[in-house]
Design an enzyme around this catalytic site. Structure first.
Site, PDB file in Angstrom:
ATOM      1  N   GLY A  70      -3.939   9.420   9.804  1.00 24.59           N
ATOM      2  CA  GLY A  70      -4.941  10.092   8.991  1.00 24.59           C
ATOM      3  C   GLY A  70      -5.424   9.262   7.814  1.00 24.59           C
ATOM      4  O   GLY A  70      -4.724   8.382   7.320  1.00 24.59           O
ATOM      5  N   HIS A 103      -7.292  12.741  11.710  1.00 24.15           N
ATOM      6  CA  HIS A 103      -8.084  13.484  10.737  1.00 24.15           C
ATOM      7  C   HIS A 103      -8.471  12.654   9.518  1.00 24.15           C
ATOM      8  O   HIS A 103      -7.722  11.806   9.048  1.00 24.15           O
ATOM      9  CB  HIS A 103      -7.318  14.726  10.286  1.00 24.15           C
ATOM     10  CG  HIS A 103      -5.975  14.425   9.660  1.00 24.15           C
ATOM     11  ND1 HIS A 103      -5.822  14.117   8.335  1.00 24.15           N
ATOM     12  CD2 HIS A 103      -4.736  14.378  10.205  1.00 24.15           C
ATOM     13  CE1 HIS A 103      -4.543  13.912   8.071  1.00 24.15           C
ATOM     14  NE2 HIS A 103      -3.858  14.057   9.189  1.00 24.15           N
ATOM     15  N   ASP A 104      -9.681  12.891   9.046  1.00 27.81           N
ATOM     16  CA  ASP A 104     -10.204  12.310   7.809  1.00 27.81           C
ATOM     17  C   ASP A 104     -10.404  10.803   7.871  1.00 27.81           C
ATOM     18  O   ASP A 104     -10.550  10.158   6.827  1.00 27.81           O
ATOM     19  CB  ASP A 104      -9.300  12.665   6.620  1.00 27.81           C
ATOM     20  CG  ASP A 104      -9.146  14.159   6.440  1.00 27.81           C
ATOM     21  OD1 ASP A 104     -10.147  14.812   6.106  1.00 27.81           O
ATOM     22  OD2 ASP A 104      -8.034  14.680   6.645  1.00 27.81           O
TER      23      ASP A 104
END
Length: 256
Positions: free
Chosen positions: A137, A119-120
Site C-alpha cells: 500500500g 490500496h492507495d
C-alpha cells in the site's frame, strides 16, 4: 460487444463500443470508457473509473476492496487512465480513507501477469511491471519506471522516474530517478543508461545524470550534501529537477 454470460450491474456506465468477454462481472459504480476490451472471467468492482482503450486479460480482479483490516466499507475508488494493458491475474485494489482514498493508474502502462497493486498506490505513465511484481500500500511509481519480475516494494516507498528494478528485487527504501537497483535487499547497481537513450536524453544530459549518481553513491556524501551538489550542477533545462524534488521529499530514505 457484451457476451451473453457477462453480468453487468445497472449502476455501471459502459461506453457503447466496449467489449466484455464471457463470464465477466461488472459490479457497482463502474465507468468504462470507449475502446476498452474486458476479457473473459474478469471482475471489475466499483467505485472504479476506467478511461479509454484499456485492455484487461482473463481472471483479473479490478477495483476490489483494499486488503487492509481497517477498511470498513468506505466508498473509496480506483481510477485508471488510458491505453493501459493488464495481463492475466492482475489485481488492483481501491484506496483507503487513511490515505488519499484512491488508487490511481496513469496512461500507457504495461502491467504483466500476476501483478498486484495495493490500496492507495499511484502509478504514473509509461511504466512496465513484469510478471508477479507487487506493490504494497501507499507506493508511488513515477513515469517510465520498470519493475523486473517478482519485484516486491514495501509500503510508502517511492520509485523514481526512469529507474530500473532488477528481477527479484526487494525494495524497502526509495529508488531515485535514473538508478538501477537489484537484490534482496535492493542496492544501487548503476544507471538506467539504455532507458535514458531510448527516451531521448542527449549526451550532455546523460553526463549530468552520471555526475548526480556520483554525488549520491561515489563520494561518501551524506544525503543533504549530495542534494546540495546535485542542485549546484543542474542545468538550464532542469534535467535534475525532478530528481532533486524526489530526494528532498523522501521519507523512507533512498536505496544506498
Amino acid at each position: 460487444m457484451i457476451h451473453s454470460t457477462a453480468i453487468i450491474d445497472p449502476q455501471a456506465q459502459i461506453d457503447a463500443d466496449v467489449e466484455i468477454g464471457a463470464y465477466s462481472i461488472i459490479e457497482g459504480a463502474v465507468t468504462i470508457g470507449s475502446g476498452c476490451v474486458v476479457g473473459p472471467h474478469v471482475v471489475i468492482s466499483g467505485p472504479t473509473t476506467i478511461g479509454r482503450n484499456n485492455r484487461f486479460f482473463q481472471f483479473g480482479s479490478i477495483g476490489a476492496e483494499p486488503q487492509d483490516k481497517k477498511y470498513a466499507g468506505e466508498p473509496t475508488t480506483l481510477v485508471i487512465g488510458d491505453n493501459n494493458t493488464f495481463r492475466e491475474n492482475v489485481t488492483l485494489n481501491r484506496g483507503t480513507v487513511q490515505d488519499r482514498g484512491e488508487t490511481r493508474i496513469g496512461n500507457d502502462n504495461w502491467i504483466m501477469a500476476g501483478v498486484h497493486i495495493a490500496h492507495d498506490c499511484v502509478v504514473g505513465n509509461h511504466v512496465i511491471f513484469a510478471n508477479a511484481s507487487a506493490l504494497a500500500g501507499h507506493v508511488v511509481v513515477n513515469d517510465w519506471a520498470i519493475l523486473g519480475g517478482y519485484t516486491l516494494v514495501h509500503q510508502f516507498c517511492n520509485i523514481g522516474a526512469h529507474s530500473f528494478c532488477g528481477m527479484g528485487s526487494v525494495i524497502n527504501q526509495d529508488v531515485p530517478d535514473f538508478v538501477t537497483v537489484s537484490g534482496n535487499l535492493a542496492g544501487p547497481r548503476g544507471l538506467n543508461l539504455e532507458g535514458l537513450k531510448r527516451r531521448g536524453f542527449d549526451r550532455d544530459q546523460i553526463n549530468l545524470v552520471k555526475k548526480a549518481y556520483r554525488a549520491l553513491y561515489r563520494t561518501g556524501y551524506r544525503l543533504e550534501e549530495a542534494i546540495h551538489e546535485i542542485d549546484a550542477i543542474n542545468d538550464e533545462r532542469d534535467t535534475l529537477g525532478h530528481l532533486l524534488a524526489f530526494l528532498k521529499q523522501s521519507s523512507r530514505g533512498i536505496v544506498r
